[in-house]
Design a protein around this motif. Sequence first.
Motif, mmCIF file in Angstrom:
data_model
loop_
_atom_site.group_PDB
_atom_site.id
_atom_site.type_symbol
_atom_site.label_atom_id
_atom_site.label_comp_id
_atom_site.label_asym_id
_atom_site.label_seq_id
_atom_site.Cartn_x
_atom_site.Cartn_y
_atom_site.Cartn_z
ATOM 1 N N VAL A 71 6.666 55.406 33.726
ATOM 2 C CA VAL A 71 6.564 55.377 35.182
ATOM 3 C C VAL A 71 5.338 56.207 35.530
ATOM 4 O O VAL A 71 5.278 57.391 35.226
ATOM 5 C CB VAL A 71 7.831 55.954 35.855
ATOM 6 C CG1 VAL A 71 7.711 55.858 37.367
ATOM 7 C CG2 VAL A 71 9.086 55.243 35.361
ATOM 8 N N ASN A 72 4.357 55.555 36.156
ATOM 9 C CA ASN A 72 3.071 56.194 36.442
ATOM 10 C C ASN A 72 2.847 56.222 37.952
ATOM 11 O O ASN A 72 2.701 55.183 38.579
ATOM 12 C CB ASN A 72 1.961 55.404 35.743
ATOM 13 C CG ASN A 72 0.626 56.113 35.763
ATOM 14 O OD1 ASN A 72 0.505 57.229 36.257
ATOM 15 N ND2 ASN A 72 -0.379 55.457 35.238
ATOM 16 N N SER A 77 1.139 54.459 45.112
ATOM 17 C CA SER A 77 1.890 53.412 44.420
ATOM 18 C C SER A 77 2.480 53.968 43.124
ATOM 19 O O SER A 77 2.158 55.068 42.701
ATOM 20 C CB SER A 77 0.989 52.219 44.108
ATOM 21 O OG SER A 77 0.006 52.566 43.156
ATOM 22 N N VAL A 78 3.351 53.167 42.536
ATOM 23 C CA VAL A 78 3.928 53.535 41.248
ATOM 24 C C VAL A 78 3.894 52.299 40.358
ATOM 25 O O VAL A 78 4.118 51.182 40.817
ATOM 26 C CB VAL A 78 5.371 54.098 41.401
ATOM 27 C CG1 VAL A 78 6.333 53.068 41.920
ATOM 28 C CG2 VAL A 78 5.861 54.705 40.111
ATOM 29 N N GLU A 79 3.534 52.524 39.112
ATOM 30 C CA GLU A 79 3.486 51.437 38.136
ATOM 31 C C GLU A 79 4.542 51.720 37.077
ATOM 32 O O GLU A 79 4.636 52.833 36.572
ATOM 33 C CB GLU A 79 2.099 51.387 37.505
ATOM 34 C CG GLU A 79 1.884 50.195 36.605
ATOM 35 C CD GLU A 79 0.460 50.153 36.083
ATOM 36 O OE1 GLU A 79 -0.410 49.604 36.781
ATOM 37 O OE2 GLU A 79 0.240 50.699 34.986
ATOM 38 N N MET A 80 5.358 50.695 36.777
ATOM 39 C CA MET A 80 6.422 50.837 35.796
ATOM 40 C C MET A 80 6.230 49.850 34.668
ATOM 41 O O MET A 80 5.925 48.683 34.914
ATOM 42 C CB MET A 80 7.784 50.588 36.437
ATOM 43 C CG MET A 80 8.123 51.584 37.486
ATOM 44 S SD MET A 80 9.753 51.274 38.151
ATOM 45 C CE MET A 80 9.772 52.497 39.434
ATOM 46 N N LEU A 115 12.528 59.062 42.206
ATOM 47 C CA LEU A 115 12.224 58.442 40.915
ATOM 48 C C LEU A 115 12.391 59.437 39.768
ATOM 49 O O LEU A 115 12.920 59.106 38.710
ATOM 50 C CB LEU A 115 10.821 57.835 40.922
ATOM 51 C CG LEU A 115 10.653 56.600 41.801
ATOM 52 C CD1 LEU A 115 9.179 56.221 41.915
ATOM 53 C CD2 LEU A 115 11.474 55.439 41.271
ATOM 54 N N VAL A 116 11.959 60.667 40.001
ATOM 55 C CA VAL A 116 12.144 61.697 38.974
ATOM 56 C C VAL A 116 13.636 61.947 38.759
ATOM 57 O O VAL A 116 14.096 62.055 37.613
ATOM 58 C CB VAL A 116 11.414 63.010 39.355
ATOM 59 C CG1 VAL A 116 11.827 64.154 38.442
ATOM 60 C CG2 VAL A 116 9.916 62.806 39.316
ATOM 61 N N ILE A 131 4.410 59.970 34.385
ATOM 62 C CA ILE A 131 3.006 60.360 34.479
ATOM 63 C C ILE A 131 2.642 60.511 35.957
ATOM 64 O O ILE A 131 2.988 59.670 36.778
ATOM 65 C CB ILE A 131 2.105 59.273 33.834
ATOM 66 C CG1 ILE A 131 2.499 59.070 32.377
ATOM 67 C CG2 ILE A 131 0.629 59.644 33.962
ATOM 68 C CD1 ILE A 131 1.882 57.838 31.751
ATOM 69 N N GLY A 132 1.964 61.600 36.268
ATOM 70 C CA GLY A 132 1.485 61.818 37.634
ATOM 71 C C GLY A 132 2.532 62.385 38.585
ATOM 72 O O GLY A 132 2.328 62.419 39.789
ATOM 73 N N PHE A 133 3.638 62.825 38.042
ATOM 74 C CA PHE A 133 4.697 63.436 38.852
ATOM 75 C C PHE A 133 4.603 64.935 38.693
ATOM 76 O O PHE A 133 4.681 65.448 37.590
ATOM 77 C CB PHE A 133 6.082 62.961 38.375
ATOM 78 C CG PHE A 133 6.366 61.516 38.662
ATOM 79 C CD1 PHE A 133 7.044 61.143 39.807
ATOM 80 C CD2 PHE A 133 5.941 60.537 37.775
ATOM 81 C CE1 PHE A 133 7.310 59.808 40.064
ATOM 82 C CE2 PHE A 133 6.194 59.211 38.027
ATOM 83 C CZ PHE A 133 6.877 58.836 39.170
ATOM 84 N N ASP A 134 4.458 65.644 39.821
ATOM 85 C CA ASP A 134 4.402 67.095 39.759
ATOM 86 C C ASP A 134 5.741 67.700 40.156
ATOM 87 O O ASP A 134 5.903 68.895 40.206
ATOM 88 C CB ASP A 134 3.288 67.634 40.645
ATOM 89 C CG ASP A 134 3.370 67.103 42.066
ATOM 90 O OD1 ASP A 134 3.846 65.971 42.253
ATOM 91 O OD2 ASP A 134 2.961 67.826 42.999
#
Length: 140
Positions: A71-72, A77-80, A115-116, A131-134
């Motif tokens: 999951v990016n 947007s988010v790409e899965m 999502l997290v 990826i890209g989740f803080d």
Amino acid sequence: MEYVVQVMHEDESPRYQTYCLALYESWDEGAIGFEFQRDLRDPSDPRAWNPPVYCVVNGAHDASYGGVRRVNWIGGSVEMEFTPESALELGIAGEIVKLAFAGNIRDVESIKRGLVRIFSYGPPDQRPELIGFDTPAVGS
């Protein structure tokens, strides 16, 4: 495959002890999009989902348990990336799905946290790479 998310719904059900994040292009008859669900019970609870993984449901109510590799989070947007098996179960053409958020979706940070919360559930070897989740992973 790309969807433009027009409808976001977040729900935590005390009755069923589940958390759900729904992201849809349309919510009408023939809904287009996905619901991401997870159990809120401790995996040791005999009523907990077994195996303890998240679930992805499409607008036709087809379900896949687990099956997301990556999951990016990319800006708005988010790409899965789905496994071939999960893509087949969900009727996805290809293994990559991009969810872009329409301008009416104001609270993308809630989506990001949701999502997290979904994808940090279950055994570590069955969780997708985030990826890209803080936002830190949430255990409940």
